[in-house]
Design an enzyme around this catalytic site. Structure first.
Site, PDB file in Angstrom:
ATOM      1  N   LYS A 122      -7.245 -11.884   7.436  1.00  0.00           N
ATOM      2  CA  LYS A 122      -6.963 -11.048   8.615  1.00  0.00           C
ATOM      3  C   LYS A 122      -8.145 -10.114   8.925  1.00  0.00           C
ATOM      4  CE  LYS A 122      -4.138  -7.504   7.595  1.00  0.00           C
ATOM      5  NZ  LYS A 122      -4.805  -6.215   7.718  1.00  0.00           N
ATOM      6  N   LYS A 172      -5.937  -3.860  -5.160  1.00  0.00           N
ATOM      7  CA  LYS A 172      -5.696  -5.305  -5.152  1.00  0.00           C
ATOM      8  C   LYS A 172      -4.248  -5.565  -5.557  1.00  0.00           C
ATOM      9  CE  LYS A 172      -8.858  -6.007  -8.398  1.00  0.00           C
ATOM     10  NZ  LYS A 172      -9.463  -4.670  -8.529  1.00  0.00           N
ATOM     11  N   GLU A 173      -3.605  -6.499  -4.903  1.00  0.00           N
ATOM     12  CA  GLU A 173      -2.263  -6.875  -5.309  1.00  0.00           C
ATOM     13  C   GLU A 173      -2.336  -7.392  -6.748  1.00  0.00           C
ATOM     14  OE1 GLU A 173      -0.272  -9.515  -2.622  1.00  0.00           O
ATOM     15  OE2 GLU A 173      -0.875  -8.334  -0.891  1.00  0.00           O
ATOM     16  N   GLY A 204      -7.019 -16.349   0.009  1.00  0.00           N
ATOM     17  CA  GLY A 204      -5.842 -16.172   0.869  1.00  0.00           C
ATOM     18  C   GLY A 204      -5.427 -14.719   0.831  1.00  0.00           C
ATOM     19  N   VAL A 239       0.830  -1.202   0.000  1.00  0.00           N
ATOM     20  CA  VAL A 239       0.000   0.000   0.000  1.00  0.00           C
ATOM     21  C   VAL A 239       0.870   1.261   0.000  1.00  0.00           C
ATOM     22  CG1 VAL A 239      -1.669   1.336   1.355  1.00  0.00           C
ATOM     23  CG2 VAL A 239      -2.004  -1.114   1.042  1.00  0.00           C
ATOM     24  N   PHE A 276      -8.272   0.449  -1.224  1.00  0.00           N
ATOM     25  CA  PHE A 276      -8.995  -0.700  -1.777  1.00  0.00           C
ATOM     26  C   PHE A 276      -8.233  -1.387  -2.910  1.00  0.00           C
ATOM     27  CE2 PHE A 276     -12.122   2.303  -0.061  1.00  0.00           C
ATOM     28  CZ  PHE A 276     -12.755   1.487   0.868  1.00  0.00           C
ATOM     29  N   LEU A 311     -17.391 -14.085  -7.763  1.00  0.00           N
ATOM     30  CA  LEU A 311     -18.277 -15.220  -7.502  1.00  0.00           C
ATOM     31  C   LEU A 311     -17.589 -16.512  -7.907  1.00  0.00           C
ATOM     32  CD1 LEU A 311     -21.809 -14.014  -8.734  1.00  0.00           C
ATOM     33  CD2 LEU A 311     -20.973 -14.173  -6.389  1.00  0.00           C
ATOM     34  N   CYS A 348      -5.047  -9.836   3.376  1.00  0.00           N
ATOM     35  CA  CYS A 348      -6.163  -8.955   3.743  1.00  0.00           C
ATOM     36  C   CYS A 348      -7.424  -9.691   4.164  1.00  0.00           C
ATOM     37  CB  CYS A 348      -6.458  -8.017   2.581  1.00  0.00           C
ATOM     38  SG  CYS A 348      -4.995  -7.133   2.056  1.00  0.00           S
ATOM     39  N   THR A 361      -5.319  -0.693   7.333  1.00  0.00           N
ATOM     40  CA  THR A 361      -6.652  -1.149   7.731  1.00  0.00           C
ATOM     41  C   THR A 361      -6.688  -1.264   9.248  1.00  0.00           C
ATOM     42  OG1 THR A 361      -6.824  -2.362   5.677  1.00  0.00           O
ATOM     43  CG2 THR A 361      -8.325  -3.014   7.439  1.00  0.00           C
TER      44      THR A 361
HETATM   45  C1  UGA Z   1      -8.286  -7.531  -1.369  1.00  0.00           C
HETATM   46  C2  UGA Z   1      -9.415  -6.634  -1.914  1.00  0.00           C
HETATM   47  O1  UGA Z   1      -9.907  -7.158  -3.151  1.00  0.00           O
HETATM   48  C3  UGA Z   1      -8.930  -5.208  -2.112  1.00  0.00           C
HETATM   49  O2  UGA Z   1     -10.007  -4.380  -2.524  1.00  0.00           O
HETATM   50  C4  UGA Z   1      -8.353  -4.687  -0.795  1.00  0.00           C
HETATM   51  O3  UGA Z   1      -7.821  -3.404  -0.933  1.00  0.00           O
HETATM   52  C5  UGA Z   1      -7.248  -5.609  -0.325  1.00  0.00           C
HETATM   53  O4  UGA Z   1      -7.774  -6.939  -0.166  1.00  0.00           O
HETATM   54  C6  UGA Z   1      -6.740  -5.077   0.991  1.00  0.00           C
HETATM   55  O5  UGA Z   1      -7.496  -5.116   1.971  1.00  0.00           O
HETATM   56  O6  UGA Z   1      -5.648  -4.511   1.026  1.00  0.00           O
HETATM   57  P1  UGA Z   1      -6.167  -8.781  -2.468  1.00  0.00           P
HETATM   58  O7  UGA Z   1      -5.986  -9.417  -1.128  1.00  0.00           O
HETATM   59  O8  UGA Z   1      -5.000  -8.177  -3.159  1.00  0.00           O
HETATM   60  O9  UGA Z   1      -7.269  -7.587  -2.364  1.00  0.00           O
HETATM   61  O10 UGA Z   1      -6.727  -9.887  -3.427  1.00  0.00           O
HETATM   62  P2  UGA Z   1      -8.073 -10.231  -4.194  1.00  0.00           P
HETATM   63  O11 UGA Z   1      -7.850 -10.073  -5.634  1.00  0.00           O
HETATM   64  O12 UGA Z   1      -9.230  -9.585  -3.606  1.00  0.00           O
HETATM   65  O13 UGA Z   1      -8.140 -11.808  -3.911  1.00  0.00           O
HETATM   66  C7  UGA Z   1      -8.236 -12.321  -2.594  1.00  0.00           C
HETATM   67  C8  UGA Z   1      -8.390 -13.826  -2.624  1.00  0.00           C
HETATM   68  O14 UGA Z   1      -9.718 -14.165  -3.033  1.00  0.00           O
HETATM   69  C9  UGA Z   1      -7.462 -14.565  -3.568  1.00  0.00           C
HETATM   70  O15 UGA Z   1      -6.942 -15.711  -2.909  1.00  0.00           O
HETATM   71  C10 UGA Z   1      -8.345 -14.957  -4.727  1.00  0.00           C
HETATM   72  O16 UGA Z   1      -7.906 -16.128  -5.361  1.00  0.00           O
HETATM   73  C11 UGA Z   1      -9.672 -15.191  -4.005  1.00  0.00           C
HETATM   74  N1  UGA Z   1     -10.850 -15.058  -4.883  1.00  0.00           N
HETATM   75  C12 UGA Z   1     -11.152 -13.857  -5.451  1.00  0.00           C
HETATM   76  C13 UGA Z   1     -11.691 -16.148  -5.087  1.00  0.00           C
HETATM   77  O17 UGA Z   1     -11.451 -17.261  -4.561  1.00  0.00           O
HETATM   78  N2  UGA Z   1     -12.796 -15.991  -5.863  1.00  0.00           N
HETATM   79  C14 UGA Z   1     -13.121 -14.819  -6.447  1.00  0.00           C
HETATM   80  O18 UGA Z   1     -14.169 -14.770  -7.131  1.00  0.00           O
HETATM   81  C15 UGA Z   1     -12.270 -13.728  -6.245  1.00  0.00           C
END
Ligand code: UGA
Length: 445
Positions: A269, A157-158, A263, A11, A155, A256, A266, A121
């Site tokens: 936790k 995303k990595e 994992g 971030v 907000f 969805l 974010c 956060t």
């Molecule tokens: C997440 C949020 O999407 C961001 O908006 C937020 O800023 C960030 O946390 C944070 O709090 O800093 P991030 O952890 O980078 O972002 O990753 P995501 O792309 O959201 O994915 C999270 C996990 O969900 C991954 O393991 C992904 O594989 C899983 N996922 C995502 C699913 O299993 N299904 C989905 O439909 C989408």
């Protein structure tokens, strides 16, 4: 405008680079001297597409600086962003020690009106603790300096961090005065596009918005994983169900996708911390607590499918794992489903041949050859995706990297001893894979 950003994690570093790209003079601060030395040498400590170019360009332009002392740069900045970590403490709450350290340094060293903005956060109510901390330090110094706090949750995303920061859906800012609002408006104005809004609100609402957003997204995933597990038992296809419900505008099609669990640093936790905040405030968030429990169980589903197909054969068998990072486009393995799967395989006595385009070093750092894990199995690091499958009796797809999407089935068929695939991200077409002679298991299909 001159600002400081404390914490050079995802971030902090991304925010610093993006603000400097817009012409702001940014000083990034981190107590990790080695990290700062690496950044000053042009080395980016994390894998994030586009970040290296952005950082180097702005360092060269003289707008982006890396230092180890917040105290020393406070006289030159109007705003300090705090983007330090809030790791989970033993009880699942957020550990605020780094956040409060920043507040203490701020209180000990400011000499004029400065705005401290929290990007980390933090649970609702943290801004009040930060304020009290600063006020106490000013009282110790016997000075009366005007300061304010604000909340500006992030907000991004990595893997898509720069795009998310540069063109956000919205920016949420919690403030307590028109003065702070004006400073934040000035800072975010360059990012204004047609669809982009800054929502100003009170600080507790801004703090809560961040947790509500992550918990809502995690809820969608756990809900779909529940649906997928039932689809498996009743012969339905979760991909069809997803399309069927996602086209309802009230539901929407994003986030969805069922799979082997969420994992990252974010969701796990933040979901835990939100449930914890609720309990501390005398209410139980039953849905949020179930989201977490469902996800823990989901991380075990890939191994359970494999184990019910092969049973005791897993002992001594080579099992290929494609994908270690918690999602594509990152080397981050925090809370990654791969960790749970690899541990189960090692416990079952398997030889786990892993491959990930960028997270190999991270996996090696965390797990090494697997000898420290309970069980007789071990981990081997493959040189590419097909090398991972060499002599394997099963292949597990755990992260949906692009390069895994269209493998050569004939090559796989040749190098594997047994044609079995567990697709933990539902990226393959069952009929295509089966027509190539493989036994296919998806999640909810
Ligand atoms: C997440 C949020 O999407 C961001 O908006 C937020 O800023 C960030 O946390 C944070 O709090 O800093 P991030 O952890 O980078 O972002 O990753 P995501 O792309 O959201 O994915 C999270 C996990 O969900 C991954 O393991 C992904 O594989 C899983 N996922 C995502 C699913 O299993 N299904 C989905 O439909 C989408």
């Amino acid at each position: 405008m001159n600002i400081a950003i404390v914490g050079t994690g995802y971030v902090g570093l991304v925010s610093g680079a993006c603000f400097s790209e817009m012409g702001v003079d940014v000083t990034c601060v981190d107590i990790d001297t080695e990290k700062i030395a690496r950044l000053n040498a042009g080395e980016i400590p994390i894998y994030e597409p586009g970040l290296r170019e952005l950082v180097c360009r702005n360092v060269e332009a003289g707008r982006l600086h890396f230092v180890t002392s917040l105290a020393e740069c406070l006289d030159n900045v109007e705003v300090v962003f705090s983007a330090v970590g809030t790791p989970p403490d033993e009880d699942g709450g957020a550990d605020l020690s780094y956040v409060l350290d920043v507040a203490r340094t701020f209180g000990r060293h400011i000499n004029r009106y400065t705005l401290l903005v929290t990007k980390s956060t933090v649970p609702v109510g943290t801004a009040a603790k930060i304020k009290a901390e600063i006020a106490a330090r000013l009282a110790e110094r016997g000075v009366d300096i005007d300061f304010e706090v604000a909340s500006n949750p992030e907000f991004l995303k990595e893997g898509a961090a720069i795009k998310d920061f540069m063109s956000p859906d919205r920016v949420v800012v919690g403030v307590e005065s028109e003065r702070a609002k004006a400073v934040m408006t000035k800072l975010y104005r360059p990012f204004l596009t047609n669809n982009f809004r800054v929502y100003f609100m009170d600080i507790p609402s801004a703090e809560m918005t961040k947790y509500a957003a992550n918990a809502m997204l995690a809820t969608r995933i756990s809900f779909m994983n529940d649906i997928a597990n039932l689809c498996d038992r009743v012969g339905a296809d979760v991909n069809m169900v997803r399309k069927g419900i996602g086209t309802d505008a009230r539901i929407g099609g994003k986030f969805l996708y069922s799979g082997c669990g969420y994992g990252g640093s974010c969701f796990p936790k933040d979901v835990k911390a939100l449930a914890r905040t609720a309990r501390e405030n005398g209410c139980v968030m039953r849905v949020v607590e179930a989201v977490e429990a469902t996800n823990e169980a989901q991380k075990k589903v890939v191994f359970e499918k494999l184990s019910s197909a092969l049973g005791t054969e897993l002992a001594g068998m080579t099992v290929a794992v494609w994908g270690l990072a918690f999602k594509p486009e990152t080397d981050d393995m925090r809370e990654a489903p791969s960790l749970v799967v690899i541990e189960s395989l090692v416990a079952a006595g398997s030889i786990v041949r892993v491959y990930d385009p960028v997270a190999m070093a991270e996996c090696c750092r965390r797990l090494g050859d697997g000898c420290s894990l309970p069980g007789d199995g071990r981990i081997e690091y493959a040189s590419d995706m097909y090398d991972a499958a060499l002599g394997a009796g099963a292949l597990l797809l755990l992260t949906e990297w692009k390069q895994f999407r269209m493998p050569s089935w004939p090559v796989l068929r040749r190098v594997m001893t047994n044609p079995l695939i567990v697709d933990g991200r539902n990226i393959y077409d069952r009929s295509e894979v089966e027509s190539e002679g493989f036994i296919y298991y998806g999640i909810g299909r």
